[in-house]
Design a protein around this motif. Structure first.
Motif, PDB file in Angstrom:
ATOM      1  N   MET A  40     -14.117 -23.612  -9.798  1.00 22.26           N
ATOM      2  CA  MET A  40     -12.977 -24.337 -10.361  1.00 22.26           C
ATOM      3  C   MET A  40     -11.646 -23.779  -9.860  1.00 22.26           C
ATOM      4  N   LEU A  41     -11.589 -22.468  -9.621  1.00 19.38           N
ATOM      5  CA  LEU A  41     -10.342 -21.855  -9.171  1.00 19.38           C
ATOM      6  C   LEU A  41     -10.102 -22.097  -7.689  1.00 19.38           C
ATOM      7  N   MET A  42     -11.157 -22.012  -6.873  1.00 21.38           N
ATOM      8  CA  MET A  42     -10.990 -22.111  -5.425  1.00 21.38           C
ATOM      9  C   MET A  42     -11.181 -23.523  -4.871  1.00 21.38           C
ATOM     10  N   ALA A 102      -4.501 -30.268 -10.091  1.00 21.85           N
ATOM     11  CA  ALA A 102      -4.506 -28.945 -10.719  1.00 21.85           C
ATOM     12  C   ALA A 102      -3.083 -28.413 -10.858  1.00 21.85           C
ATOM     13  N   ASP A 103      -2.779 -27.860 -12.028  1.00 24.02           N
ATOM     14  CA  ASP A 103      -1.442 -27.334 -12.278  1.00 24.02           C
ATOM     15  C   ASP A 103      -1.542 -25.874 -12.710  1.00 24.02           C
ATOM     16  N   VAL A 104      -0.445 -25.333 -13.228  1.00 28.76           N
ATOM     17  CA  VAL A 104      -0.410 -23.931 -13.603  1.00 28.76           C
ATOM     18  C   VAL A 104      -1.411 -23.628 -14.724  1.00 28.76           C
ATOM     19  N   TRP A 105      -1.659 -24.610 -15.600  1.00 19.29           N
ATOM     20  CA  TRP A 105      -2.614 -24.382 -16.688  1.00 19.29           C
ATOM     21  C   TRP A 105      -4.036 -24.314 -16.157  1.00 19.29           C
ATOM     22  N   HIS A 106      -4.316 -25.077 -15.116  1.00 18.61           N
ATOM     23  CA  HIS A 106      -5.627 -24.993 -14.466  1.00 18.61           C
ATOM     24  C   HIS A 106      -5.850 -23.575 -13.924  1.00 18.61           C
ATOM     25  N   VAL A 107      -4.826 -23.039 -13.239  1.00 14.84           N
ATOM     26  CA  VAL A 107      -4.935 -21.676 -12.708  1.00 14.84           C
ATOM     27  C   VAL A 107      -5.099 -20.670 -13.845  1.00 14.84           C
ATOM     28  N   ALA A 108      -4.299 -20.828 -14.898  1.00 12.93           N
ATOM     29  CA  ALA A 108      -4.330 -19.878 -16.009  1.00 12.93           C
ATOM     30  C   ALA A 108      -5.710 -19.823 -16.658  1.00 12.93           C
ATOM     31  N   ILE A 109      -6.294 -20.993 -16.911  1.00 14.50           N
ATOM     32  CA  ILE A 109      -7.598 -21.048 -17.590  1.00 14.50           C
ATOM     33  C   ILE A 109      -8.697 -20.425 -16.733  1.00 14.50           C
ATOM     34  N   LEU A 133      -8.487 -18.578 -13.880  1.00 12.44           N
ATOM     35  CA  LEU A 133      -8.269 -17.197 -13.459  1.00 12.44           C
ATOM     36  C   LEU A 133      -8.619 -16.242 -14.594  1.00 12.44           C
ATOM     37  N   THR A 134      -8.266 -16.620 -15.821  1.00 11.76           N
ATOM     38  CA  THR A 134      -8.605 -15.789 -16.980  1.00 11.76           C
ATOM     39  C   THR A 134     -10.111 -15.715 -17.175  1.00 11.76           C
ATOM     40  N   LEU A 135     -10.792 -16.858 -17.083  1.00 13.63           N
ATOM     41  CA  LEU A 135     -12.245 -16.860 -17.260  1.00 13.63           C
ATOM     42  C   LEU A 135     -12.943 -16.096 -16.138  1.00 13.63           C
ATOM     43  N   LEU A 136     -12.430 -16.224 -14.913  1.00 15.63           N
ATOM     44  CA  LEU A 136     -13.019 -15.473 -13.805  1.00 15.63           C
ATOM     45  C   LEU A 136     -12.826 -13.970 -14.014  1.00 15.63           C
ATOM     46  N   THR A 137     -11.641 -13.582 -14.452  1.00 15.66           N
ATOM     47  CA  THR A 137     -11.365 -12.167 -14.697  1.00 15.66           C
ATOM     48  C   THR A 137     -12.266 -11.613 -15.789  1.00 15.66           C
ATOM     49  N   LEU A 138     -12.454 -12.380 -16.849  1.00 17.20           N
ATOM     50  CA  LEU A 138     -13.320 -11.942 -17.940  1.00 17.20           C
ATOM     51  C   LEU A 138     -14.766 -11.814 -17.474  1.00 17.20           C
ATOM     52  N   SER A 139     -15.245 -12.805 -16.733  1.00 15.48           N
ATOM     53  CA  SER A 139     -16.636 -12.744 -16.259  1.00 15.48           C
ATOM     54  C   SER A 139     -16.817 -11.639 -15.230  1.00 15.48           C
ATOM     55  N   TRP A 140     -15.782 -11.370 -14.452  1.00 13.58           N
ATOM     56  CA  TRP A 140     -15.781 -10.225 -13.535  1.00 13.58           C
ATOM     57  C   TRP A 140     -15.986  -8.924 -14.302  1.00 13.58           C
ATOM     58  N   THR A 141     -15.255  -8.780 -15.401  1.00 12.40           N
ATOM     59  CA  THR A 141     -15.372  -7.578 -16.229  1.00 12.40           C
ATOM     60  C   THR A 141     -16.770  -7.448 -16.808  1.00 12.40           C
ATOM     61  N   VAL A 142     -17.327  -8.554 -17.270  1.00 15.25           N
ATOM     62  CA  VAL A 142     -18.686  -8.544 -17.817  1.00 15.25           C
ATOM     63  C   VAL A 142     -19.681  -8.059 -16.768  1.00 15.25           C
ATOM     64  N   ALA A 143     -19.452  -8.422 -15.516  1.00 11.58           N
ATOM     65  CA  ALA A 143     -20.358  -8.014 -14.443  1.00 11.58           C
ATOM     66  C   ALA A 143     -20.100  -6.584 -13.985  1.00 11.58           C
ATOM     67  N   LEU A 144     -18.847  -6.278 -13.634  1.00 12.21           N
ATOM     68  CA  LEU A 144     -18.563  -5.067 -12.869  1.00 12.21           C
ATOM     69  C   LEU A 144     -18.588  -3.781 -13.684  1.00 12.21           C
ATOM     70  N   THR A 145     -18.082  -3.799 -14.908  1.00  9.46           N
ATOM     71  CA  THR A 145     -18.049  -2.554 -15.671  1.00  9.46           C
ATOM     72  C   THR A 145     -19.457  -2.021 -15.925  1.00  9.46           C
ATOM     73  N   PRO A 146     -20.395  -2.823 -16.439  1.00 11.28           N
ATOM     74  CA  PRO A 146     -21.767  -2.317 -16.573  1.00 11.28           C
ATOM     75  C   PRO A 146     -22.438  -2.042 -15.226  1.00 11.28           C
ATOM     76  N   ASP A 156      -9.957 -25.605   2.729  1.00 11.41           N
ATOM     77  CA  ASP A 156     -11.313 -25.528   3.274  1.00 11.41           C
ATOM     78  C   ASP A 156     -11.781 -24.074   3.342  1.00 11.41           C
ATOM     79  N   GLY A 157     -10.847 -23.175   3.637  1.00  9.96           N
ATOM     80  CA  GLY A 157     -11.205 -21.759   3.671  1.00  9.96           C
ATOM     81  C   GLY A 157     -11.635 -21.253   2.313  1.00  9.96           C
ATOM     82  N   LEU A 158     -10.888 -21.636   1.267  1.00  8.86           N
ATOM     83  CA  LEU A 158     -11.261 -21.241  -0.091  1.00  8.86           C
ATOM     84  C   LEU A 158     -12.599 -21.857  -0.493  1.00  8.86           C
ATOM     85  N   ARG A 159     -12.843 -23.089  -0.084  1.00  3.22           N
ATOM     86  CA  ARG A 159     -14.124 -23.728  -0.379  1.00  3.22           C
ATOM     87  C   ARG A 159     -15.268 -22.968   0.293  1.00  3.22           C
ATOM     88  N   ASN A 160     -15.049 -22.515   1.528  1.00  2.00           N
ATOM     89  CA  ASN A 160     -16.070 -21.745   2.229  1.00  2.00           C
ATOM     90  C   ASN A 160     -16.454 -20.482   1.453  1.00  2.00           C
TER      91      ASN A 160
END
Length: 428
Positions: free
Chosen positions: A91-93, A99-106, A108-121, A166-170
């Motif tokens: 959804m982000l890439m 897509a507007d700033v709220w799309h990025v905010a939602i 990016l926040t969810l990606l950051t949270l899921s990143w934390t769920v993965a990386l810290t453990p 296209d680069g982000l999609r890749n």
């Protein structure tokens, strides 16, 4: 450990690292140019996300330390994070046209949270895989080597596309395909070791004892200072090649740098086995400082000399990535032997906060100093402004690395001390 376990554990690092570079380098220019989102709004979002990390990372570390089930303390969170990351990154890439700033905010926040769920453990899992002093450096070498490969692949996939979208999609497609496969490999090939906690500490005692741990404070300070040193050239790279060298198309040197870091990994793994890990890391920082500082003398057209410096110093990057986390695992042993609870998740969560703080502080401070010097991107700059850029890019990192060496050179936790700690922990 046998090589399938090393391979399985390292596998998720490749797609996870492939996310990091594009998110913090390519996302802002794309949304600014193609989705008409202001750079100011994007800047606020990225700062807010890092502030959110300062809370979510320690919380995730504490939660994974307290998790008890037959699947382990760390592995369930990797499994949980995979679908969250895949949806968020897509959804982000690969955003819709409106897509507007709220799309990025939602997202990016969810990606950051899921990143934390993965990386810290995930990082805590790696620190607990072995109690052997030297083998811990081998584990982190496999993981960070895979991370560098992921970064290289992301840069290649982005740059072979004709359009940024296209680069982000890749990159997104690679992550969505590879992450579930890599996570499955980790879950099936790599065991989760025994939890050596003899007791549980209440939250207040837990935080107090960690902050009072002199070995942890010393290592974290060195890691933070070295993080500042690495963050400065990373944030100023495009300015340096474009405005000082006059070679904006030399961005391919990032690939050279990362490939040399991969090639240097076996050197630092060998050094960790034959010398202490902290001395091997200190030697790598000295080597990088001596070879990187001369970049302050470069000017228009000196791409060949900059290439030589990038190749030589890229080799040292592998030590910065693989050795500090291996030393951190030994520091966790000291805490476990002293306090009775194995709190690897919390320790590596605070480690993550330090990493992100170094990136934010170094990047923000460098831009402010450049602005005060009168530096103008893509414009005519006087000698003072260009020297300020060169000094921030090359001299400041060299000085910071020498400070980190001074902090770590006589670090009082080597192989003999770590073996005694493991004996105490495993006999409790």
């Amino acid at each position: 450990m046998r090589w399938p376990a090393y391979l399985g554990y390292a596998a998720p690092a490749l797609p996870l690292a492939a996310l990091y570079f594009p998110v913090f380098v390519y996302i802002a220019p794309f949304y600014s140019e193609f989705r008409d989102v202001s750079l100011g709004a994007l800047g606020v979002l990225f700062i807010a996300v890092r502030l959110f990390d300062a809370v979510s990372d320690p919380a995730m570390g504490w939660l994974s330390d307290r998790t008890t089930n037959r699947f382990g303390r760390r592995r369930p969170y990797l499994a949980l994070s995979v679908p969250l990351i895949c949806v968020s990154v897509w959804m982000l890439m690969v955003p819709p046209a409106d897509a507007d700033v709220w799309h990025v905010a939602i997202w990016l926040t969810l990606l950051t949270l899921s990143w934390t769920v993965a990386l810290t453990p995930y990082f805590a899992w790696g620190a607990e895989l072995s109690g052997d002093y030297a083998q811990r450096a081998t584990i982190t070498t496999w993981r960070e080597g895979a991370s560098l490969m992921g970064t290289v692949l992301a840069v290649i996939l982005y740059n072979i596309a004709e359009e940024p979208g296209d680069g982000l999609r890749n990159v997104a497609l690679m992550v969505v395909v590879l992450l579930p496969i890599a996570a499955a490999a980790a879950l099936f090939l790599t065991p989760e070791p025994r939890n050596f906690s003899a007791k549980r500490l209440d939250l207040r005692h837990s935080l107090t004892s960690i902050l009072q741990d002199r070995l942890f404070r010393r290592l974290l300070l060195a890691y933070f200072v070295n993080g500042l040193a690495n963050a400065l050239p990373a944030g100023l790279f495009l300015f340096f090649i474009g405005d000082l060298l006059g070679a904006p198309d030399a961005g391919w040197l990032l690939l050279v740098y990362f490939l040399c870091a991969i090639g240097g990994m076996p050197i630092w793994s060998w050094a960790a086995r034959n010398f202490s890990k902290h001395r091997a890391w200190g030697g790598a920082m000295i080597y990088a400082s001596v070879l990187f500082a001369p970049a302050v003398l470069l000017g228009q057209g000196d791409v060949m000399w900059f290439t030589v410096i990038s190749i030589a110093t890229g080799i040292a990057l592998g030590a910065d990535l693989s050795l500090p986390p291996a030393i951190q695992a030994d520091v966790v042993d000291n805490d476990t032997a002293t306090n009775g609870e194995q709190r690897t998740g919390v320790f590596f969560a605070l480690w993550s906060v330090a990493t992100k703080a170094a990136l934010a502080i170094a990047g923000g401070t460098a831009l402010i100093i450049l602005d005060l010097s009168g530096f103008v991107t893509g414009g005519q700059n006087d000698e003072a402004a260009l020297f300020t850029l060169a000094a921030l890019y090359a001299l400041a990192p060299a000085v910071l690395k020498i400070i980190a060496v001074a902090i770590m050179w006589n670090f009082p936790l080597g192989e003999a001390q770590q073996r005694a700690l493991r004996s105490k922990i495993e006999s409790a």
